[in-house]
Design an enzyme around this catalytic site. Structure first.
Site, PDB file in Angstrom:
ATOM      1  N   HIS A   1      60.312 -65.202  78.144  1.00 43.44           N
ATOM      2  CA  HIS A   1      59.297 -65.980  79.116  1.00 43.44           C
ATOM      3  C   HIS A   1      57.957 -65.856  78.271  1.00 43.44           C
ATOM      4  O   HIS A   1      57.340 -64.654  78.219  1.00 43.44           O
ATOM      5  CB  HIS A   1      59.101 -65.489  80.671  1.00 43.44           C
ATOM      6  CG  HIS A   1      60.505 -65.677  81.436  1.00 43.44           C
ATOM      7  ND1 HIS A   1      61.020 -64.657  82.133  1.00 43.44           N
ATOM      8  CD2 HIS A   1      61.357 -66.884  81.435  1.00 43.44           C
ATOM      9  CE1 HIS A   1      62.166 -65.490  82.752  1.00 43.44           C
ATOM     10  NE2 HIS A   1      62.095 -66.639  82.065  1.00 43.44           N
TER      11      HIS A   1
ATOM     12  N   GLU B   1      54.923 -63.393  79.578  1.00 45.25           N
ATOM     13  CA  GLU B   1      55.022 -61.928  79.776  1.00 45.25           C
ATOM     14  C   GLU B   1      54.616 -61.123  78.401  1.00 45.25           C
ATOM     15  O   GLU B   1      55.387 -60.589  77.854  1.00 45.25           O
ATOM     16  CB  GLU B   1      56.499 -61.705  80.024  1.00 45.25           C
ATOM     17  CG  GLU B   1      56.660 -62.308  81.370  1.00 45.25           C
ATOM     18  CD  GLU B   1      58.242 -62.329  81.703  1.00 45.25           C
ATOM     19  OE1 GLU B   1      59.065 -61.884  81.006  1.00 45.25           O
ATOM     20  OE2 GLU B   1      58.492 -62.960  82.896  1.00 45.25           O
TER      21      GLU B   1
ATOM     22  N   ARG C   1      55.590 -70.200  81.230  1.00 44.72           N
ATOM     23  CA  ARG C   1      57.068 -69.058  81.094  1.00 44.72           C
ATOM     24  C   ARG C   1      57.970 -69.877  80.410  1.00 44.72           C
ATOM     25  O   ARG C   1      58.739 -69.276  79.722  1.00 44.72           O
ATOM     26  CB  ARG C   1      57.325 -69.177  82.613  1.00 44.72           C
ATOM     27  CG  ARG C   1      58.634 -68.433  83.023  1.00 44.72           C
ATOM     28  CD  ARG C   1      58.899 -68.402  84.689  1.00 44.72           C
ATOM     29  NE  ARG C   1      60.163 -68.062  85.086  1.00 44.72           N
ATOM     30  CZ  ARG C   1      60.568 -66.917  85.358  1.00 44.72           C
ATOM     31  NH1 ARG C   1      59.689 -66.003  85.281  1.00 44.72           N
ATOM     32  NH2 ARG C   1      61.740 -66.695  85.620  1.00 44.72           N
TER      33      ARG C   1
ATOM     34  N   HIS D   1      61.165 -57.949  80.455  1.00 45.10           N
ATOM     35  CA  HIS D   1      60.443 -59.040  81.058  1.00 45.10           C
ATOM     36  C   HIS D   1      59.237 -58.199  81.798  1.00 45.10           C
ATOM     37  O   HIS D   1      59.243 -56.914  81.742  1.00 45.10           O
ATOM     38  CB  HIS D   1      61.369 -59.597  82.228  1.00 45.10           C
ATOM     39  CG  HIS D   1      62.308 -60.584  81.636  1.00 45.10           C
ATOM     40  ND1 HIS D   1      62.305 -61.680  81.407  1.00 45.10           N
ATOM     41  CD2 HIS D   1      63.497 -60.084  80.725  1.00 45.10           C
ATOM     42  CE1 HIS D   1      63.383 -62.376  80.961  1.00 45.10           C
ATOM     43  NE2 HIS D   1      64.078 -61.387  80.494  1.00 45.10           N
TER      44      HIS D   1
ATOM     45  N   GLU E   1      61.677 -54.665  84.067  1.00 51.63           N
ATOM     46  CA  GLU E   1      60.576 -55.368  84.384  1.00 51.63           C
ATOM     47  C   GLU E   1      59.441 -54.411  84.410  1.00 51.63           C
ATOM     48  O   GLU E   1      59.434 -53.563  85.002  1.00 51.63           O
ATOM     49  CB  GLU E   1      60.720 -55.953  85.834  1.00 51.63           C
ATOM     50  CG  GLU E   1      61.698 -56.927  86.083  1.00 51.63           C
ATOM     51  CD  GLU E   1      61.326 -58.398  85.639  1.00 51.63           C
ATOM     52  OE1 GLU E   1      60.154 -58.700  85.311  1.00 51.63           O
ATOM     53  OE2 GLU E   1      62.316 -59.130  85.646  1.00 51.63           O
TER      54      GLU E   1
HETATM   55 ZN    ZN Z   1      60.845 -62.761  82.249  1.00 48.38          ZN
END
Ligand code: ZN
Length: 430
Positions: free
Chosen positions: A164, A167, A220, A289, A364
């Site tokens: 993405h 990020e 994104r 991410h 994440e």
């Molecule tokens: Zn992501």
């Protein structure tokens, strides 16, 4: 959602970041329904496992959002009042080829600089590091990475960031892992580098990352024109495993648009071909991410445990213990469906189910909605260090659980069967 001229940078003057704090299932449901209101950009998704939802609003729609939240008695904080002010302070450093100064960990870098840095590393670490190309983007950019190998025949570890565009912390994290594997003096890091073949891609969505730097910081998706004048597909909803079953959108205006079909996008399609080509070697798959401080294992559409689910969770929890040592940062470990929300067509589910990689994790990274995608530069190094600690521990724990090409137990079995074989051969020859 957001329109802009072809070359001018989109400005976020007086855009605000809300941290919304639902307190029960009913409020979570109300916020889930609100996600279809595309005037608001949901940076995170409402979930029973998380106690907040991050939402960005334009100045025109702030009042309406606040009235909506008041009406439903949902609490919230405003974490960033003026996103443009924050962006004006964001620093993007330039990397100069072959200077004595390597990449630094107090700012972000553009794609071209990362590529130059990779070239320099390959020139410096001849015979160990080589450039790999995982695929090609819609705009024709290579999905460029680096392979680190101290000899053939080793089991593989796959590492990827920036599927993405927005990020940015994931890009620098993956670069830091590369840097540590090549330059660290730490014994465990050095043996991690030596014992495995590493396939590492800092930027899996190069078009989205470049667009995020040059035109719209919050971008994104990829950059392929879709339908109705909209651009981009969510590259983590486009994989050929339970595509569009749940947690993805059929609306091309939506940030979680799954595309017209599984692998409709050049990035996910070409990258999947690459992953498949090395699939039988991959022992550990790591994709980064942001944000939320979570370590997730497949699957995204089901909480039903698969064969080695409990191993994966136990290994992950121990690694997150190691992550917390340096700065006290807490991560939650769980499967995607329980840790975040139901989502399908994601990369890790495909890697687990279709390729059968033993250990598959999705990080994440920091934070938990204070700055979200706009993680301040003074957190880059601490984040990268603690993540590297956790990666080394993941490998250590995975070995203890019998992964990564053999534990003490399986080696013993192997040795004893060799012995049996020798004895049998001896018998035959005698
Ligand atoms: Zn992501």
């Amino acid at each position: 959602l957001i329109s802009f001229g072809s070359s001018e940078k989109f400005r976020f003057d007086n855009y605000a970041l809300y941290k919304i704090l639902p307190e029960n299932g009913e409020q979570i449901k109300i916020l889930e329904d609100k996600m279809s209101d595309l005037r608001y950009d949901f940076w995170s998704v409402p979930s029973a496992a998380l106690d907040y939802v991050s939402v960005m609003s334009s100045p025109q729609h702030k009042n309406e959002l606040e009235e909506f939240l008041h009406h439903h008695q949902i609490k919230y904080n405003i974490k960033i009042n003026n996103i443009q002010e924050h962006l004006d302070k964001e620093t993007v450093r330039t990397y100069r080829s072959n200077s004595s100064v390597s990449m630094e960990w107090d700012s972000y870098y553009k794609l071209a600089d990362i590529n130059t840095w990779l070239d320099d590393l390959v020139a410096t670490y001849k015979g160990i590091a080589s450039i790999i190309v995982g695929g090609r983007s819609y705009e024709g950019r290579q999905i460029r990475g680096i392979k680190i190998s101290h000899g053939s025949g080793r089991r593989a570890i796959y590492v990827e960031g920036t599927l993405h565009g927005v990020e940015w912390i994931t890009t620098t994290t993956v670069c830091y892992i590369i840097n540590e594997l090549l330059t660290s003096d730490d014994t465990d890091t050095k043996s991690a580098a030596r014992d495995f073949d590493w396939y590492i891609f800092p930027v899996a969505n190069p078009d989205g990352y470049v667009f995020s730097h040059e035109q719209n910081r919050m971008w994104r998706k990829n950059r392929r024109p879709t339908t109705g004048g909209h651009i981009g597909v969510d590259l983590n909803r486009n994989w050929n495993n339970n595509w569009l079953v749940i947690g993805a959108s059929t609306d091309p205006a939506n940030n979680r648009y799954a595309g017209l079909g599984p692998f409709s996008e050049p990035e996910s399609r070409s990258l999947s071909t690459y992953i498949k080509s090395i699939g039988d070697k991959i022992e550990l798959f790591l994709t980064f991410h942001s944000f939320g401080q979570l370590l997730m294992v497949p699957f995204g559409n089901s909480t039903a445990p698969y064969a080695n689910y409990h191993d994966a969770i136990n290994i992950g929890r121990r690694a997150m213990g190691a992550l917390s040592v340096r700065y006290g940062t807490q991560y939650f470990t769980g499967n995607i469906a329980e840790a975040i929300y139901l989502a399908s067509g994601g990369e890790t589910d495909w890697v687990k189910e279709r390729i059968g990689v033993p250990l598959v994790y999705c990080y994440e990274l920091r934070d938990k909605g204070d700055k979200g995608f706009l993680l301040p530069e003074d957190q880059i190094l601490p984040n990268n260090q603690e993540v590297m600690d956790s990666v080394v521990e993941l490998i250590h724990q995975a070995k203890r659980f019998g992964y990564m090409g053999g534990s003490a137990v399986s080696t013993a079995i192997y040795t004893s069967s060799l012995l049996m074989f020798s004895l049998l051969s001896l018998c035959i020859f005698l």
